[in-house]
Design an enzyme around this catalytic site. Structure first.
Site, PDB file in Angstrom:
ATOM      1  N   CYS A 133       0.851  -1.206   0.000  1.00 61.67           N
ATOM      2  CA  CYS A 133       0.000   0.000   0.000  1.00 61.67           C
ATOM      3  C   CYS A 133       0.883   1.251   0.000  1.00 61.67           C
ATOM      4  CB  CYS A 133      -0.963  -0.013   1.200  1.00 61.67           C
ATOM      5  SG  CYS A 133      -2.046  -1.430   1.291  1.00 61.67           S
ATOM      6  N   ASP A 183      -8.630  -2.630  -7.932  1.00 62.91           N
ATOM      7  CA  ASP A 183      -8.207  -1.648  -6.927  1.00 62.91           C
ATOM      8  C   ASP A 183      -8.885  -0.308  -7.225  1.00 62.91           C
ATOM      9  OD1 ASP A 183      -6.788   0.203  -5.307  1.00 62.91           O
ATOM     10  OD2 ASP A 183      -5.010  -1.089  -5.347  1.00 62.91           O
ATOM     11  N   HIS A 237      -7.613  -3.971  -3.898  1.00 68.27           N
ATOM     12  CA  HIS A 237      -6.505  -3.416  -3.126  1.00 68.27           C
ATOM     13  C   HIS A 237      -6.296  -4.274  -1.876  1.00 68.27           C
ATOM     14  CE1 HIS A 237      -3.764  -0.214  -1.969  1.00 68.27           C
ATOM     15  NE2 HIS A 237      -4.226  -0.328  -0.749  1.00 68.27           N
TER      16      HIS A 237
END
Length: 299
Positions: A172, A235, A268
């Site tokens: 991330c 994502d 994600h």
């Protein structure tokens, strides 16, 4: 449960958190459980034991004089072992990141995970996403690069560390840092970025765009080592067109060994096994890609 859908965290309307938290604070004020703001009720995180490993919390001075804590996991024995720097998500040095370090140590690497955010506060035990995002925003580019430089310097003084062979991986927020660090430090031979932002968001303000520089898409020509990315096609925070733009930038820069694999059905955070976003098949494939790259470049 919470599903983290953006690399720097949710907006207020996205956010609902689980109150389940495992572990607590150590004497060194490092949270030993899973990030409270993202832990799914149904999660069954992978846990890696310490058998055959040496694990410890250490600290060393960073460029600004701050005494930087870090979690270290390495194989038992004298080594020297190739070094891998592990860069956390926005939740900091919590149980998931520590487990990633142990997984790397089981594979023969000395893994070091600095606590980039604790100058302000440890975000791991917090449930207030606005507070977490403020803590993360305070960790600017130069501070983070200074912390990585300090980690490299500290590791160079450890007899068990082979700092002629250095890798980096991050998740991330940390995925973006992987690209940045590989462009900054010649000592980094290989990197694996997991769904880190590549270019500014289309909804970002000019101030946010400026604060996020430098972006990986602008650094493709500066990469000193090989970097591969593991990204999710679903994502919501990293549009597929920015992945395509990064691929084009790498190709234009002649970075033929670097590139991104887009997992079409993955969201994600698909490697984060403590979250609802976890996808076991894609996570395992991405991890195999990581091990293959590190085997090729760090051995």
């Amino acid at each position: 449960m919470t599903v983290l859908i953006r690399p720097e965290g949710q907006t207020a309307e996205d956010f609902r958190f689980s109150r389940r938290a495992l572990g607590g604070l150590t004497a060194g004020a490092v949270f030993t459980g899973y990030a409270v703001a993202a832990l799914a009720q149904e999660a069954q995180p992978i846990t890696t034991d310490s058998a055959g490993l040496t694990t410890e919390m250490v600290s060393y001075p960073s460029a600004d004089g701050f005494d930087l804590p870090a979690y270290v996991a390495r194989p038992e024995g004298e080594g020297p072992f190739p070094v891998v720097i592990v860069v956390s998500e926005i939740f900091g040095l919590h149980a998931y990141i520590q487990d990633v370090c142990r997984r790397l140590a089981k594979a023969g690497y000395a893994a070091i995970a600095p606590a980039f955010f604790v100058r302000v506060e440890d975000p791991a035990p917090l449930s207030d996403m606005q507070r977490i995002q403020a803590i993360v925003a305070a960790a600017g580019y130069e501070q983070v690069m200074g912390d990585i430089s300090a980690t490299l310097e500290w590791a160079s003084g450890q007899l068990w560390a082979n700092t002629d062979k250095v890798g980096i991986t991050g998740f991330c927020w940390g995925g973006k840092v992987v690209w940045q660090a590989a462009a900054r430090f010649a000592a980094i031979d290989a990197g694996v970025a997991w769904y880190g932002r590549l270019a500014p968001s289309s909804t970002a303000t000019p101030e946010q765009i400026e604060a996020g520089r430098p972006y990986p898409v602008d650094l493709a020509g500066d990469l000193k080592g090989v970097v591969i990315g593991n990204y999710g096609g679903q994502d919501q925070g990293i549009p597929n067109d920015t992945v395509a733009a990064m691929q084009e930038a790498l190709a234009a820069a002649g970075q033929t060994e670097s590139g991104i694999k887009l997992y079409d059905d993955a969201p994600h955070g698909f490697h984060a096994d403590y979250r609802a976003s976890y996808r076991a098949t894609e996570a395992a494939d991405g991890w195999a890609r990581l091990l293959a790259l590190f085997e090729a470049k760090l051995r």
